[in-house]
Design a protein around this motif. Structure first.
Motif, PDB file in Angstrom:
ATOM      1  N   LYS A  76       5.375   4.875   3.014  1.00 31.69           N
ATOM      2  CA  LYS A  76       5.102   6.254   3.361  1.00 31.69           C
ATOM      3  C   LYS A  76       5.936   6.637   1.288  1.00 31.69           C
ATOM      4  CE  LYS A  76       5.906  10.009   5.571  1.00 31.69           C
ATOM      5  NZ  LYS A  76       6.406  10.737   7.410  1.00 31.69           N
TER       6      LYS A  76
ATOM      7  N   LYS B 119       1.218   5.536   1.255  1.00 28.95           N
ATOM      8  CA  LYS B 119       0.502   6.507   1.848  1.00 28.95           C
ATOM      9  C   LYS B 119       0.553   7.538   1.519  1.00 28.95           C
ATOM     10  CE  LYS B 119      -1.440   3.727   4.714  1.00 28.95           C
ATOM     11  NZ  LYS B 119      -3.310   2.846   5.178  1.00 28.95           N
TER      12      LYS B 119
ATOM     13  N   SER C 255      -4.594   6.411   0.876  1.00 31.65           N
ATOM     14  CA  SER C 255      -3.680   5.452   0.445  1.00 31.65           C
ATOM     15  C   SER C 255      -4.278   4.634  -0.878  1.00 31.65           C
ATOM     16  CB  SER C 255      -4.073   4.513   1.308  1.00 31.65           C
ATOM     17  OG  SER C 255      -5.179   4.024   1.507  1.00 31.65           O
ATOM     18  N   TRP C 256      -3.370   4.093  -1.362  1.00 30.68           N
ATOM     19  CA  TRP C 256      -4.020   2.804  -2.234  1.00 30.68           C
ATOM     20  C   TRP C 256      -2.935   1.869  -2.790  1.00 30.68           C
ATOM     21  CZ3 TRP C 256      -2.608   8.491  -2.309  1.00 30.68           C
ATOM     22  CH2 TRP C 256      -3.564   9.521  -2.584  1.00 30.68           C
TER      23      TRP C 256
ATOM     24  N   GLU D  22       3.440  -1.520   3.708  1.00 32.66           N
ATOM     25  CA  GLU D  22       3.250  -0.178   3.941  1.00 32.66           C
ATOM     26  C   GLU D  22       4.202   1.212   3.267  1.00 32.66           C
ATOM     27  OE1 GLU D  22      -0.148   0.563   5.848  1.00 32.66           O
ATOM     28  OE2 GLU D  22       1.102   1.423   7.012  1.00 32.66           O
TER      29      GLU D  22
ATOM     30  N   THR E 286       1.026  -1.319   0.032  1.00 36.10           N
ATOM     31  CA  THR E 286      -0.296  -0.327  -0.138  1.00 36.10           C
ATOM     32  C   THR E 286       0.870   1.347   0.428  1.00 36.10           C
ATOM     33  OG1 THR E 286      -1.724  -1.040   1.580  1.00 36.10           O
ATOM     34  CG2 THR E 286      -1.475   1.304   1.183  1.00 36.10           C
TER      35      THR E 286
END
Length: 81
Positions: free
Chosen positions: A60, A7, A12-13, A58, A5
């Protein structure tokens, strides 16, 4: 192929991360186009990816936007997520 994901800001994608261990490199595939549209990425912008957690997959994203001011000089500014 691994699901991860991205962020950025309040969004979020989900994307697919393809990793090539023989080259020590990878690329983002499915979902990248939606991220581009959702963040209004343009040619010349630079994305920096920070691993938030290995277990939760995740990343960022910080986006360094490229703009040109009235004098024609390149101006970089940073949007921190």
């Amino acid at each position: 192929m691994q699901a991860t994901t991205l962020k950025y800001s309040d969004g979020s994608w989900p994307v697919k991360l393809l990793y090539y261990p023989q080259h020590g490199s990878g690329k983002l595939s499915t979902g990248w186009a939606a991220f581009e549209r959702g963040t209004s990425l343009e040619e010349g912008d630079v994305c920096m990816f920070d691993i938030v957690g290995i277990d939760n997959n995740e990343l960022k994203v910080s986006i360094f936007r490229k703009n040109v001011n009235d004098l024609g000089r390149e101006l970089w500014y940073v949007l921190f997520c």
